[in-house]
Scaffold this motif. Structure first.
Motif, PDB file in Angstrom:
ATOM      1  N   PRO A   1       0.820  -1.212   0.000  1.00 63.78           N
ATOM      2  CA  PRO A   1       0.000   0.000   0.000  1.00 63.78           C
ATOM      3  C   PRO A   1       0.859   1.269   0.000  1.00 63.78           C
ATOM      4  CG  PRO A   1      -0.765  -1.545   1.666  1.00 63.78           C
ATOM      5  CD  PRO A   1       0.542  -2.074   1.147  1.00 63.78           C
ATOM      6  N   ALA A   2       0.449   2.237  -0.792  1.00 63.99           N
ATOM      7  CA  ALA A   2       1.142   3.521  -0.848  1.00 63.99           C
ATOM      8  C   ALA A   2       0.638   4.384   0.305  1.00 63.99           C
ATOM      9  CB  ALA A   2       0.907   4.200  -2.188  1.00 63.99           C
ATOM     10  N   ASP A   3       1.398   4.423   1.372  1.00 62.07           N
ATOM     11  CA  ASP A   3       1.078   5.265   2.527  1.00 62.07           C
ATOM     12  C   ASP A   3       1.947   6.506   2.451  1.00 62.07           C
ATOM     13  OD1 ASP A   3      -0.753   3.414   3.578  1.00 62.07           O
ATOM     14  OD2 ASP A   3       0.869   2.291   4.548  1.00 62.07           O
ATOM     15  N   GLY A   4       1.332   7.660   2.249  1.00 59.34           N
ATOM     16  CA  GLY A   4       2.102   8.885   2.065  1.00 59.34           C
ATOM     17  C   GLY A   4       2.751   8.890   0.690  1.00 59.34           C
ATOM     18  N   GLN A   5       3.830   9.649   0.550  1.00 58.10           N
ATOM     19  CA  GLN A   5       4.542   9.709  -0.720  1.00 58.10           C
ATOM     20  C   GLN A   5       5.589   8.601  -0.775  1.00 58.10           C
ATOM     21  OE1 GLN A   5       6.087  13.589  -1.619  1.00 58.10           O
ATOM     22  NE2 GLN A   5       4.060  14.499  -1.720  1.00 58.10           N
TER      23      GLN A   5
END
Length: 126
Positions: free
Chosen positions: A73-77
């Protein structure tokens, strides 16, 4: 020059040169890179250009199905590197440091690099 290879079906592979700019990906007509599929949110994610570092990152924009980078999962940049796979809904997007003449050239490059299997021509979002 960095670009994105977007695959939404066996008949639809497109590439988008980033040219040192930030782009939004999504189903909506106002997105810089429109990815038309029901599993993709209107504004799904953003590919951010960081001028000082001459680098790109991706971040989810609160999409329904989330954004994954190499399966996580893309959490933040999340910083992007050549060959990274970005999953937005059921569509696949590859970030690459290269540019291509056509979407077909980009997809063929992706096959050669084993980014997508030969069978994906018929199984990626259909």
């Amino acid at each position: 020059m960095p670009s994105l290879i977007v695959v939404t079906s066996h008949a639809d592979a497109k590439h988008h040169t980033l040219r040192g700019r930030t782009v939004e990906l999504g189903r909506g007509e106002g997105c810089d890179v429109q990815v038309v599929h029901d599993s993709v949110s209107r504004k799904h994610c953003r590919i951010q250009f960081h001028k000082a570092a001459n680098a790109y990152s991706v971040e989810d924009l609160g999409s329904s199905n989330g954004t994954l980078v190499n399966g996580a999962p893309a959490d933040g940049q999340v910083p992007l590197r050549d060959g990274d796979e970005i999953a937005i809904g059921q569509a696949r997007v590859r970030y690459t440091d290269e540019d291509f003449e056509t979407g077909e050239d980009a997809f063929e490059h992706a096959i050669i690099e084993k980014w997508f299997g030969e069978d994906d021509r018929n199984t990626v979002v259909g």
